[in-house]
Design a protein around this motif. Structure first.
Motif, mmCIF file in Angstrom:
data_model
loop_
_atom_site.group_PDB
_atom_site.id
_atom_site.type_symbol
_atom_site.label_atom_id
_atom_site.label_comp_id
_atom_site.label_asym_id
_atom_site.label_seq_id
_atom_site.Cartn_x
_atom_site.Cartn_y
_atom_site.Cartn_z
ATOM 1 N N ALA A 306 0.828 -1.207 0.000
ATOM 2 C CA ALA A 306 0.000 0.000 0.000
ATOM 3 C C ALA A 306 0.864 1.261 0.000
ATOM 4 O O ALA A 306 0.373 2.360 -0.277
ATOM 5 N N ALA A 382 -1.104 3.446 8.549
ATOM 6 C CA ALA A 382 -1.968 2.356 8.089
ATOM 7 C C ALA A 382 -2.662 1.712 9.275
ATOM 8 O O ALA A 382 -2.086 1.607 10.372
ATOM 9 N N VAL A 408 -5.009 4.826 5.249
ATOM 10 C CA VAL A 408 -4.914 3.521 4.597
ATOM 11 C C VAL A 408 -5.449 2.443 5.529
ATOM 12 O O VAL A 408 -4.998 2.324 6.678
ATOM 13 N N VAL A 410 -5.996 -1.686 5.790
ATOM 14 C CA VAL A 410 -5.725 -3.012 5.242
ATOM 15 C C VAL A 410 -6.587 -4.000 6.032
ATOM 16 O O VAL A 410 -6.316 -4.281 7.202
ATOM 17 N N CYS A 429 -7.632 -1.736 1.246
ATOM 18 C CA CYS A 429 -6.970 -2.927 0.718
ATOM 19 C C CYS A 429 -7.567 -4.149 1.430
ATOM 20 O O CYS A 429 -7.402 -4.301 2.640
ATOM 21 N N GLN A 435 -7.125 -4.759 -6.007
ATOM 22 C CA GLN A 435 -6.308 -3.928 -5.126
ATOM 23 C C GLN A 435 -6.137 -2.511 -5.711
ATOM 24 O O GLN A 435 -6.007 -2.338 -6.922
ATOM 25 N N ALA A 438 -0.899 2.056 -4.984
ATOM 26 C CA ALA A 438 -0.226 2.438 -3.742
ATOM 27 C C ALA A 438 -0.570 3.869 -3.377
ATOM 28 O O ALA A 438 -0.834 4.712 -4.239
ATOM 29 N N TYR A 439 -0.540 4.133 -2.068
ATOM 30 C CA TYR A 439 -0.900 5.475 -1.590
ATOM 31 C C TYR A 439 0.102 6.514 -2.068
ATOM 32 O O TYR A 439 1.305 6.286 -2.013
#
Length: 439
Positions: A306, A382, A408, A410, A429, A435, A438-439
Protein backbone atom coordinates in the motif's frame (compact mmCIF):
# COMPACT_ATOMS: atom_id res chain seq x y z
CA UNK A 1 -22.71 -39.91 37.61
CA UNK A 2 -19.45 -39.05 39.36
CA UNK A 3 -16.85 -37.65 36.96
CA UNK A 4 -13.21 -36.77 37.51
CA UNK A 5 -11.75 -34.38 34.94
CA UNK A 6 -7.96 -34.43 34.91
CA UNK A 7 -6.81 -31.07 33.61
CA UNK A 8 -8.54 -27.74 34.20
CA UNK A 9 -7.32 -26.10 31.03
CA UNK A 10 -9.53 -25.03 28.16
CA UNK A 11 -11.03 -28.42 27.29
CA UNK A 12 -11.16 -29.77 30.83
CA UNK A 13 -12.70 -26.65 32.36
CA UNK A 14 -15.37 -26.21 29.68
CA UNK A 15 -16.20 -29.93 29.63
CA UNK A 16 -16.27 -30.20 33.42
CA UNK A 17 -18.53 -27.18 33.78
CA UNK A 18 -20.92 -28.44 31.11
CA UNK A 19 -21.06 -31.98 32.54
CA UNK A 20 -21.87 -30.53 35.95
CA UNK A 21 -24.58 -28.42 34.36
CA UNK A 22 -26.10 -31.67 33.06
CA UNK A 23 -26.44 -32.74 36.70
CA UNK A 24 -23.33 -34.92 37.07
CA UNK A 25 -20.98 -34.56 40.04
CA UNK A 26 -17.71 -33.28 38.63
CA UNK A 27 -14.31 -32.83 40.25
CA UNK A 28 -11.69 -31.07 38.13
CA UNK A 29 -8.12 -31.98 39.02
CA UNK A 30 -5.08 -29.88 38.11
CA UNK A 31 -1.48 -30.02 39.27
CA UNK A 32 -1.23 -26.21 39.06
CA UNK A 33 -2.08 -25.30 42.65
CA UNK A 34 -2.33 -21.60 41.84
CA UNK A 35 -4.92 -22.35 39.16
CA UNK A 36 -6.91 -24.57 41.54
CA UNK A 37 -6.88 -21.88 44.21
CA UNK A 38 -7.99 -19.26 41.69
CA UNK A 39 -10.83 -21.44 40.43
CA UNK A 40 -12.02 -22.08 43.98
CA UNK A 41 -12.05 -18.30 44.43
CA UNK A 42 -14.22 -17.91 41.36
CA UNK A 43 -11.43 -16.69 39.04
CA UNK A 44 -11.52 -18.14 35.53
CA UNK A 45 -8.04 -18.40 33.93
CA UNK A 46 -9.29 -18.26 30.33
CA UNK A 47 -11.72 -16.05 28.44
CA UNK A 48 -14.72 -17.96 27.10
CA UNK A 49 -18.13 -16.29 26.84
CA UNK A 50 -20.51 -17.57 29.54
CA UNK A 51 -17.98 -19.82 31.26
CA UNK A 52 -17.62 -17.73 34.43
CA UNK A 53 -21.38 -17.81 35.05
CA UNK A 54 -21.58 -21.55 34.32
CA UNK A 55 -18.75 -22.35 36.74
CA UNK A 56 -20.15 -20.09 39.47
CA UNK A 57 -23.65 -21.55 39.19
CA UNK A 58 -22.54 -25.18 39.41
CA UNK A 59 -20.06 -24.50 42.22
CA UNK A 60 -22.91 -22.91 44.14
CA UNK A 61 -25.09 -25.97 43.53
CA UNK A 62 -22.28 -28.24 44.76
CA UNK A 63 -21.91 -30.14 41.49
CA UNK A 64 -18.50 -28.74 40.49
CA UNK A 65 -15.30 -28.56 42.52
CA UNK A 66 -11.57 -28.14 41.96
CA UNK A 67 -8.74 -30.03 43.65
CA UNK A 68 -5.02 -30.55 43.22
CA UNK A 69 -4.86 -34.22 44.27
CA UNK A 70 -6.15 -36.90 41.92
CA UNK A 71 -6.44 -39.58 44.60
CA UNK A 72 -9.90 -39.09 46.12
CA UNK A 73 -11.40 -37.77 42.89
CA UNK A 74 -10.33 -40.88 40.96
CA UNK A 75 -11.39 -43.31 43.71
CA UNK A 76 -14.94 -41.99 43.73
CA UNK A 77 -15.33 -41.54 39.97
CA UNK A 78 -17.37 -43.68 37.62
CA UNK A 79 -15.66 -41.95 34.70
CA UNK A 80 -12.22 -40.32 34.57
CA UNK A 81 -11.58 -37.93 31.68
CA UNK A 82 -8.01 -37.13 30.70
CA UNK A 83 -8.10 -33.58 29.34
CA UNK A 84 -4.50 -32.44 29.59
CA UNK A 85 -2.49 -30.59 26.96
CA UNK A 86 -0.85 -32.31 23.99
CA UNK A 87 1.29 -29.53 22.49
CA UNK A 88 3.61 -30.06 19.57
CA UNK A 89 6.82 -31.60 20.82
CA UNK A 90 9.72 -29.23 20.44
CA UNK A 91 12.07 -30.28 17.69
CA UNK A 92 10.06 -32.83 15.72
CA UNK A 93 6.39 -31.73 15.62
CA UNK A 94 5.00 -34.91 17.17
CA UNK A 95 2.28 -34.49 19.80
CA UNK A 96 3.79 -34.38 23.28
CA UNK A 97 1.96 -37.14 25.17
CA UNK A 98 3.93 -36.89 28.40
CA UNK A 99 1.04 -35.25 30.26
CA UNK A 100 -1.41 -37.91 29.05
CA UNK A 101 0.83 -40.75 30.15
CA UNK A 102 1.58 -39.07 33.48
CA UNK A 103 -2.15 -38.77 34.13
CA UNK A 104 -2.61 -42.46 33.29
CA UNK A 105 0.09 -43.40 35.81
CA UNK A 106 -1.45 -41.17 38.47
CA UNK A 107 -4.81 -42.90 38.05
CA UNK A 108 -3.58 -46.43 38.65
CA UNK A 109 -3.32 -46.44 42.44
CA UNK A 110 -6.86 -45.07 42.88
CA UNK A 111 -8.88 -47.58 40.85
CA UNK A 112 -11.21 -49.43 43.24
CA UNK A 113 -14.13 -50.44 40.98
CA UNK A 114 -14.96 -50.67 37.29
CA UNK A 115 -13.97 -47.28 35.89
CA UNK A 116 -14.16 -45.84 32.42
CA UNK A 117 -11.04 -43.85 31.55
CA UNK A 118 -11.63 -41.45 28.67
CA UNK A 119 -9.03 -39.63 26.59
CA UNK A 120 -10.65 -36.26 25.85
CA UNK A 121 -7.27 -34.79 24.90
CA UNK A 122 -6.44 -34.73 21.20
CA UNK A 123 -4.07 -37.67 20.76
CA UNK A 124 -2.52 -39.61 17.87
CA UNK A 125 -3.80 -43.02 16.84
CA UNK A 126 -2.71 -45.70 19.29
CA UNK A 127 -2.50 -43.46 22.36
CA UNK A 128 -5.46 -45.23 23.97
CA UNK A 129 -3.64 -48.54 23.55
CA UNK A 130 -0.62 -47.14 25.39
CA UNK A 131 -2.78 -45.69 28.18
CA UNK A 132 -4.39 -49.09 28.62
CA UNK A 133 -0.98 -50.79 28.73
CA UNK A 134 0.33 -48.33 31.34
CA UNK A 135 -2.61 -48.96 33.65
CA UNK A 136 -2.75 -52.71 33.00
CA UNK A 137 0.93 -53.18 33.82
CA UNK A 138 0.63 -51.22 37.06
CA UNK A 139 -2.72 -52.70 38.10
CA UNK A 140 -3.40 -56.08 36.47
CA UNK A 141 -6.20 -56.58 39.02
CA UNK A 142 -8.07 -53.39 38.11
CA UNK A 143 -11.39 -53.34 36.24
CA UNK A 144 -11.41 -50.54 33.69
CA UNK A 145 -11.91 -49.64 30.06
CA UNK A 146 -10.10 -46.96 28.06
CA UNK A 147 -12.30 -44.94 25.70
CA UNK A 148 -11.54 -42.25 23.11
CA UNK A 149 -13.97 -39.31 23.15
CA UNK A 150 -12.40 -36.45 21.16
CA UNK A 151 -13.63 -32.89 21.66
CA UNK A 152 -14.87 -30.66 18.85
CA UNK A 153 -15.14 -27.32 20.64
CA UNK A 154 -14.61 -23.96 18.97
CA UNK A 155 -13.01 -21.33 21.18
CA UNK A 156 -15.50 -18.52 21.62
CA UNK A 157 -18.49 -20.87 21.16
CA UNK A 158 -17.39 -23.83 23.28
CA UNK A 159 -20.36 -24.01 25.66
CA UNK A 160 -22.88 -24.04 22.82
CA UNK A 161 -20.77 -26.58 20.93
CA UNK A 162 -20.68 -28.84 23.98
CA UNK A 163 -24.42 -28.64 24.63
CA UNK A 164 -25.50 -28.69 20.98
CA UNK A 165 -22.82 -30.77 19.24
CA UNK A 166 -22.87 -31.76 15.59
CA UNK A 167 -21.83 -35.22 16.75
CA UNK A 168 -20.36 -37.11 19.70
CA UNK A 169 -17.68 -39.63 18.79
CA UNK A 170 -17.08 -42.47 21.25
CA UNK A 171 -14.40 -45.04 20.53
CA UNK A 172 -14.71 -48.28 22.50
CA UNK A 173 -15.25 -52.00 21.97
CA UNK A 174 -16.26 -52.58 25.61
CA UNK A 175 -20.02 -52.93 26.09
CA UNK A 176 -19.93 -51.81 29.73
CA UNK A 177 -17.99 -48.70 28.77
CA UNK A 178 -20.48 -47.98 26.01
CA UNK A 179 -23.37 -48.09 28.49
CA UNK A 180 -21.53 -45.76 30.88
CA UNK A 181 -20.73 -43.26 28.14
CA UNK A 182 -24.33 -43.37 26.98
CA UNK A 183 -25.38 -42.37 30.50
CA UNK A 184 -22.79 -39.57 30.61
CA UNK A 185 -24.24 -38.02 27.46
CA UNK A 186 -27.88 -38.96 28.12
CA UNK A 187 -28.88 -35.30 28.78
CA UNK A 188 -28.07 -34.55 25.13
CA UNK A 189 -30.53 -37.13 23.82
CA UNK A 190 -33.29 -34.51 23.93
CA UNK A 191 -31.27 -32.43 21.47
CA UNK A 192 -31.07 -35.46 19.17
CA UNK A 193 -27.29 -35.12 19.08
CA UNK A 194 -25.96 -38.01 16.97
CA UNK A 195 -23.59 -40.35 18.79
CA UNK A 196 -21.13 -42.25 16.64
CA UNK A 197 -19.84 -45.39 18.34
CA UNK A 198 -16.70 -46.78 16.76
CA UNK A 199 -13.46 -48.45 17.74
CA UNK A 200 -10.88 -46.47 19.71
CA UNK A 201 -8.30 -45.97 16.95
CA UNK A 202 -10.94 -44.74 14.52
CA UNK A 203 -12.15 -42.18 17.05
CA UNK A 204 -8.60 -40.93 17.57
CA UNK A 205 -8.03 -40.52 13.83
CA UNK A 206 -11.41 -38.83 13.33
CA UNK A 207 -10.37 -35.82 15.40
CA UNK A 208 -7.19 -35.20 13.41
CA UNK A 209 -8.94 -35.80 10.10
CA UNK A 210 -11.68 -33.29 10.95
CA UNK A 211 -9.31 -30.48 11.91
CA UNK A 212 -7.01 -31.14 8.98
CA UNK A 213 -9.90 -31.03 6.54
CA UNK A 214 -11.12 -27.69 7.94
CA UNK A 215 -7.58 -26.32 7.78
CA UNK A 216 -7.46 -27.43 4.15
CA UNK A 217 -10.64 -25.48 3.35
CA UNK A 218 -9.16 -22.35 4.94
CA UNK A 219 -5.92 -22.68 2.99
CA UNK A 220 -7.70 -23.44 -0.27
CA UNK A 221 -9.80 -20.27 -0.16
CA UNK A 222 -6.73 -18.24 0.83
CA UNK A 223 -4.90 -19.40 -2.28
CA UNK A 224 -7.97 -18.66 -4.40
CA UNK A 225 -7.97 -15.18 -2.81
CA UNK A 226 -4.42 -14.59 -4.04
CA UNK A 227 -5.43 -15.64 -7.53
CA UNK A 228 -8.54 -13.44 -7.37
CA UNK A 229 -6.36 -10.40 -6.67
CA UNK A 230 -4.20 -11.16 -9.70
CA UNK A 231 -7.11 -11.57 -12.12
CA UNK A 232 -9.40 -8.88 -10.73
CA UNK A 233 -12.03 -11.18 -9.21
CA UNK A 234 -13.76 -11.05 -5.80
CA UNK A 235 -13.01 -14.01 -3.54
CA UNK A 236 -16.08 -13.42 -1.35
CA UNK A 237 -18.34 -13.92 -4.34
CA UNK A 238 -16.29 -16.94 -5.38
CA UNK A 239 -16.68 -18.41 -1.87
CA UNK A 240 -20.41 -17.85 -1.97
CA UNK A 241 -20.62 -19.31 -5.46
CA UNK A 242 -18.95 -22.55 -4.41
CA UNK A 243 -20.28 -22.61 -0.84
CA UNK A 244 -23.91 -22.69 -1.96
CA UNK A 245 -23.14 -26.16 -3.28
CA UNK A 246 -24.28 -28.41 -0.41
CA UNK A 247 -21.39 -30.76 -1.10
CA UNK A 248 -18.97 -27.94 -0.23
CA UNK A 249 -20.78 -25.67 2.25
CA UNK A 250 -20.11 -22.09 3.28
CA UNK A 251 -18.19 -22.64 6.50
CA UNK A 252 -14.41 -22.10 6.62
CA UNK A 253 -14.41 -20.35 3.25
CA UNK A 254 -13.47 -16.92 4.56
CA UNK A 255 -10.21 -15.65 3.13
CA UNK A 256 -7.79 -14.12 5.62
CA UNK A 257 -4.28 -14.12 7.04
CA UNK A 258 -4.12 -17.87 7.69
CA UNK A 259 -5.23 -20.20 10.46
CA UNK A 260 -3.78 -20.23 13.97
CA UNK A 261 -4.85 -21.16 17.48
CA UNK A 262 -4.29 -24.14 19.71
CA UNK A 263 -5.74 -26.81 17.39
CA UNK A 264 -5.18 -26.52 13.64
CA UNK A 265 -1.40 -25.91 13.67
CA UNK A 266 -0.52 -28.67 16.10
CA UNK A 267 -3.15 -31.16 14.89
CA UNK A 268 -2.18 -30.89 11.22
CA UNK A 269 1.47 -31.36 12.18
CA UNK A 270 0.67 -34.33 14.42
CA UNK A 271 -1.30 -35.98 11.61
CA UNK A 272 1.62 -35.45 9.23
CA UNK A 273 4.01 -37.09 11.71
CA UNK A 274 1.66 -40.01 12.33
CA UNK A 275 1.31 -40.55 8.59
CA UNK A 276 5.07 -40.42 8.06
CA UNK A 277 5.68 -42.89 10.89
CA UNK A 278 3.25 -45.29 9.20
CA UNK A 279 4.74 -44.74 5.72
CA UNK A 280 1.47 -43.30 4.43
CA UNK A 281 2.21 -39.58 3.90
CA UNK A 282 -0.63 -37.06 3.70
CA UNK A 283 0.74 -34.79 0.99
CA UNK A 284 -2.27 -32.48 0.91
CA UNK A 285 -1.98 -31.72 4.62
CA UNK A 286 1.78 -31.22 4.31
CA UNK A 287 1.14 -28.59 1.64
CA UNK A 288 -1.58 -26.95 3.75
CA UNK A 289 0.86 -26.46 6.63
CA UNK A 290 3.60 -25.08 4.38
CA UNK A 291 1.28 -22.65 2.57
CA UNK A 292 -0.28 -21.44 5.81
CA UNK A 293 3.09 -20.77 7.44
CA UNK A 294 4.21 -18.71 4.46
CA UNK A 295 0.96 -16.79 4.29
CA UNK A 296 1.04 -15.29 7.79
CA UNK A 297 4.26 -13.41 7.20
CA UNK A 298 3.31 -12.61 3.60
CA UNK A 299 0.43 -10.49 4.89
CA UNK A 300 3.02 -7.89 5.91
CA UNK A 301 3.87 -7.45 2.24
CA UNK A 302 0.24 -6.56 1.58
CA UNK A 303 0.60 -3.70 4.07
CA UNK A 304 3.90 -2.64 2.50
CA UNK A 305 2.43 -2.74 -1.00
CA UNK A 306 0.00 0.00 0.00
CA UNK A 307 3.09 2.23 0.32
CA UNK A 308 4.99 1.05 -2.71
CA UNK A 309 6.80 -1.60 -0.68
CA UNK A 310 8.44 0.79 1.83
CA UNK A 311 7.35 0.82 5.49
CA UNK A 312 10.50 2.39 6.92
CA UNK A 313 9.45 4.94 9.53
CA UNK A 314 5.74 4.25 9.07
CA UNK A 315 3.41 3.79 12.07
CA UNK A 316 1.03 0.85 11.70
CA UNK A 317 -2.04 0.28 13.90
CA UNK A 318 -2.98 -3.38 14.39
CA UNK A 319 -6.54 -4.13 15.49
CA UNK A 320 -6.97 -7.61 16.93
CA UNK A 321 -4.13 -9.91 17.97
CA UNK A 322 -5.90 -13.05 19.23
CA UNK A 323 -6.16 -15.84 16.68
CA UNK A 324 -9.95 -15.41 16.50
CA UNK A 325 -12.69 -13.33 18.19
CA UNK A 326 -14.21 -14.14 21.60
CA UNK A 327 -11.02 -15.57 23.05
CA UNK A 328 -7.81 -14.27 24.59
CA UNK A 329 -5.83 -17.12 23.01
CA UNK A 330 -2.65 -15.98 21.27
CA UNK A 331 -1.29 -19.43 20.40
CA UNK A 332 -0.02 -19.43 16.79
CA UNK A 333 -2.03 -16.26 16.12
CA UNK A 334 -1.47 -14.78 12.63
CA UNK A 335 -0.77 -11.44 14.32
CA UNK A 336 2.55 -12.71 15.69
CA UNK A 337 4.44 -13.33 12.41
CA UNK A 338 2.64 -10.37 10.85
CA UNK A 339 3.82 -7.90 13.49
CA UNK A 340 7.31 -9.40 13.49
CA UNK A 341 7.53 -8.96 9.72
CA UNK A 342 6.21 -5.39 9.90
CA UNK A 343 8.86 -4.57 12.49
CA UNK A 344 11.53 -6.17 10.30
CA UNK A 345 10.43 -3.79 7.54
CA UNK A 346 11.03 -0.83 9.82
CA UNK A 347 7.45 -0.08 10.89
CA UNK A 348 6.45 1.17 14.34
CA UNK A 349 3.57 -0.89 15.74
CA UNK A 350 0.56 0.13 17.82
CA UNK A 351 -1.83 -2.59 19.07
CA UNK A 352 -5.37 -2.86 20.38
CA UNK A 353 -7.47 -5.95 21.14
CA UNK A 354 -10.75 -6.02 23.12
CA UNK A 355 -9.72 -9.01 25.28
CA UNK A 356 -6.21 -10.13 24.40
CA UNK A 357 -4.10 -7.22 25.66
CA UNK A 358 -2.77 -9.03 28.72
CA UNK A 359 -1.68 -11.99 26.63
CA UNK A 360 -0.29 -9.67 23.94
CA UNK A 361 2.01 -7.98 26.45
CA UNK A 362 3.63 -11.37 27.08
CA UNK A 363 4.24 -11.94 23.37
CA UNK A 364 5.20 -8.64 21.73
CA UNK A 365 8.15 -6.37 22.35
CA UNK A 366 8.72 -2.79 21.20
CA UNK A 367 5.05 -2.12 20.45
CA UNK A 368 2.69 0.52 21.87
CA UNK A 369 -0.42 -0.86 23.56
CA UNK A 370 -3.53 1.29 23.24
CA UNK A 371 -6.89 1.54 25.01
CA UNK A 372 -9.18 1.86 21.99
CA UNK A 373 -9.20 1.47 18.20
CA UNK A 374 -9.17 5.24 17.77
CA UNK A 375 -6.20 5.78 20.07
CA UNK A 376 -4.46 2.98 18.20
CA UNK A 377 -5.08 4.62 14.82
CA UNK A 378 -4.08 8.15 15.85
CA UNK A 379 -1.26 9.51 13.66
CA UNK A 380 -0.73 6.10 12.05
CA UNK A 381 -0.01 5.62 8.37
CA UNK A 382 -1.97 2.36 8.09
CA UNK A 383 -4.67 0.56 10.04
CA UNK A 384 -4.58 -3.26 9.78
CA UNK A 385 -7.58 -5.35 10.85
CA UNK A 386 -6.26 -8.78 11.82
CA UNK A 387 -8.98 -10.30 14.05
CA UNK A 388 -12.65 -9.89 13.13
CA UNK A 389 -13.97 -8.78 16.53
CA UNK A 390 -17.54 -7.45 16.42
CA UNK A 391 -16.24 -4.25 18.02
CA UNK A 392 -14.36 -3.53 14.79
CA UNK A 393 -17.29 -3.99 12.42
CA UNK A 394 -18.89 -0.57 12.93
CA UNK A 395 -15.97 1.81 13.45
CA UNK A 396 -16.46 5.50 12.67
CA UNK A 397 -14.54 5.46 9.42
CA UNK A 398 -14.63 9.23 8.94
CA UNK A 399 -13.20 9.73 12.43
CA UNK A 400 -10.42 7.27 11.61
CA UNK A 401 -9.67 9.08 8.37
CA UNK A 402 -9.40 12.39 10.20
CA UNK A 403 -7.05 11.09 12.90
CA UNK A 404 -4.63 9.06 10.77
CA UNK A 405 -1.43 10.40 9.23
CA UNK A 406 -2.29 8.68 5.95
CA UNK A 407 -5.75 7.12 5.51
CA UNK A 408 -4.91 3.52 4.60
CA UNK A 409 -6.97 0.54 5.83
CA UNK A 410 -5.73 -3.01 5.24
CA UNK A 411 -8.65 -5.31 6.04
CA UNK A 412 -7.26 -8.84 6.35
CA UNK A 413 -10.72 -10.21 7.24
CA UNK A 414 -12.85 -8.42 4.63
CA UNK A 415 -15.27 -7.17 7.28
CA UNK A 416 -15.88 -3.90 5.38
CA UNK A 417 -17.11 -3.19 1.89
CA UNK A 418 -14.57 -1.28 -0.20
CA UNK A 419 -17.27 1.23 -1.16
CA UNK A 420 -18.06 2.19 2.46
CA UNK A 421 -14.38 2.66 3.30
CA UNK A 422 -13.44 4.70 0.24
CA UNK A 423 -16.54 6.85 0.67
CA UNK A 424 -15.12 7.87 4.06
CA UNK A 425 -11.89 9.09 2.50
CA UNK A 426 -9.79 6.00 3.20
CA UNK A 427 -7.74 3.86 0.85
CA UNK A 428 -9.00 0.27 1.16
CA UNK A 429 -6.97 -2.93 0.72
CA UNK A 430 -8.83 -6.21 1.26
CA UNK A 431 -8.02 -9.86 0.70
CA UNK A 432 -8.95 -11.51 -2.58
CA UNK A 433 -10.42 -8.31 -3.98
CA UNK A 434 -9.14 -5.94 -6.69
CA UNK A 435 -6.31 -3.93 -5.13
CA UNK A 436 -5.94 -0.13 -5.28
CA UNK A 437 -2.81 1.67 -6.45
CA UNK A 438 -0.23 2.44 -3.74
CA UNK A 439 -0.90 5.48 -1.59
Amino acid sequence: MRIAMIGAGYVGLVSGACFSDFGHQVVCVDTDTAKVEALNNGEIPIFEPGLDELVAQNRKQGRLSFVGDIGQAARDADVIFIAVGTPSRRGDGHADLSYVYAAAKDITASLKKFTVIVTKSTVPVGTGDEVETIIREARPDAEFAVVSNPEFLREGAAIRDFKHPDRIVIGTSDERARRVMSEVYRPLHLNASPILYTDRRTAELTKYAANSFLATKVTFINEIADLAEKVGANVQDVARGIGLDNRIGMKFLHAGPGFGGSCFPKDTMALIKTAQDNESPVRIVETVVAVNDQRKRAMARKVANAFGGNLRGKAVAVLGVTFKPNTDDMRDAPSIPLITALQDMGAEIRVYDPVGMEQARRVFENVTFCDSPYECAKACHALVIVTEWEQFRALDLKALSATMATPVVVDLRNIYSPEDVTRSGLLYCGVGRPQPAAY
